[in-house]
Design an enzyme around this catalytic site. Sequence first.
Site, PDB file in Angstrom:
ATOM      1  N   ASP A 106    -122.813  36.720  -8.340  1.00 10.34           N
ATOM      2  CA  ASP A 106    -121.562  37.425  -8.615  1.00 10.34           C
ATOM      3  C   ASP A 106    -121.567  38.264  -9.897  1.00 10.34           C
ATOM      4  O   ASP A 106    -120.526  38.436 -10.547  1.00 10.34           O
ATOM      5  CB  ASP A 106    -120.389  36.443  -8.612  1.00 10.34           C
ATOM      6  CG  ASP A 106    -119.997  36.072  -7.191  1.00 10.34           C
ATOM      7  OD1 ASP A 106    -120.134  36.932  -6.296  1.00 10.34           O
ATOM      8  OD2 ASP A 106    -119.571  34.924  -6.952  1.00 10.34           O
ATOM      9  N   ASP A 166    -119.409  38.720   0.907  1.00 15.64           N
ATOM     10  CA  ASP A 166    -118.779  39.111  -0.364  1.00 15.64           C
ATOM     11  C   ASP A 166    -119.730  39.914  -1.259  1.00 15.64           C
ATOM     12  O   ASP A 166    -119.320  40.724  -2.071  1.00 15.64           O
ATOM     13  CB  ASP A 166    -118.329  37.882  -1.169  1.00 15.64           C
ATOM     14  CG  ASP A 166    -117.833  36.727  -0.341  1.00 15.64           C
ATOM     15  OD1 ASP A 166    -118.238  36.600   0.827  1.00 15.64           O
ATOM     16  OD2 ASP A 166    -117.060  35.916  -0.864  1.00 15.64           O
TER      17      ASP A 166
HETATM   18  N1  GLY Z   1    -116.237  35.733  -3.379  1.00 13.77           N
HETATM   19  C1  GLY Z   1    -115.600  34.497  -3.168  1.00 13.77           C
HETATM   20  C2  GLY Z   1    -114.255  34.603  -2.586  1.00 13.77           C
HETATM   21  O1  GLY Z   1    -113.847  35.662  -2.097  1.00 13.77           O
HETATM   22  O2  GLY Z   1    -113.565  33.584  -2.603  1.00 13.77           O
END
Ligand code: GLY
Length: 393
Positions: A106, A166
Amino acid sequence: MLFETMPEITGEEVERALAFCAGQVVRNLKEFTHKFQKAYSENGFYQPIENNYWTTGFWTGEIWLAYEYERERDGELAKRLREAGEIQIESFLHRIDHKIEVDHHDMGFLYSPSCVAGYKLTGSKKGREAAIKAADQLITRYHPVGEFIQAWGPMDAPENYRLIIDCLLNLPLLYWASEETGDSKYRDIAEKHIHTAIANVIREDYSTWHTFFFDMKTGAPDHGATCQGYRDGSAWARGQAWGIYGCALAYKYTRREEYIAIFKKVTQYYLEHLPKDMVPFWDLEFTDGDEQPRDSSSASIAACGMLEMIKSMNAADAAVYRKYAGQMVKSLYDRYAVWNEKESNGLVLHSTYSNHSPYNTCNHYGVDECNSWGDYFYMEALTRLHKDWELYW
Ligand code: GLY
């Protein structure tokens, strides 16, 4: 056209919403300049945390969006916001230098709305340095055999050999790093990941898998699975929205025409599974009449994706998606937005972070609350509707 009669947000309403959001951000500076907002509110209020979770960049992103808004209006407030943003950038530089909770994918969520934004808006050298270091960190998670960036966990464990939808939002950081440094290695990895992700997480009916596993020895696609969705075969509402925005960004950076067609289909699936007010339940399996929580953050993310995609579409298509985005933001404005600081220190209610079900593997938290990215993407969508915005992604 679906939702033909739903109203779109007006320019005046966008202005009113942005003014409230910027005011809310300014009020929050006292508590959240040297600290960050927790990923989700509790009874409507965020608690302060250290810079040690995957979500902290969204709060800093809100500070920069508020700065952009106030810069055109109130020099004194803009100065306060800029100073707060700079303090937070110092924290992000410290975090990457000391490798504090950065062993996951992330880096884009963390460093694009905070450090890349600060660099683009103010020329922050520390922002640039931190974001390039974050890009270096992100590419350590690339698997050349499977040609993807691994989401979570140790890199040598087959049970972690997967990507998640994501991650498409983490890749603009790599394109930016190649632009800045002149080194194509970041972009090359991003392109490989985009191709692997889009080829596998999107199902035949254009719903999406949250996560997808590969064979560690051969790199061959193995199977999809959910983590935060209701069940493996359903479409997690936020995952589908990450797919919408992810395809728009994939097109922006690769210019592959097929990504526009995929964007349209993934968006169509989303729209066809929305309830009447255009703000999804937490999983697209559920609709009007189901006693399930909403995920308002999903609607904000999807609106941002549409507003990005229309920049590269012909006028007729652009009008269609501009309308959907304007309608979704209007629904958020009318039904979900915070309008009273005594009710919440966030911006948008009724979001869902992680809702445990009998069929998924996630914990239960941040259900029917504000969450940090929901607030950020609502403000981003408003900013996109307000002006020709240079994106942080
Ligand atoms: N990227 C993790 C979420 O959207 O919860």
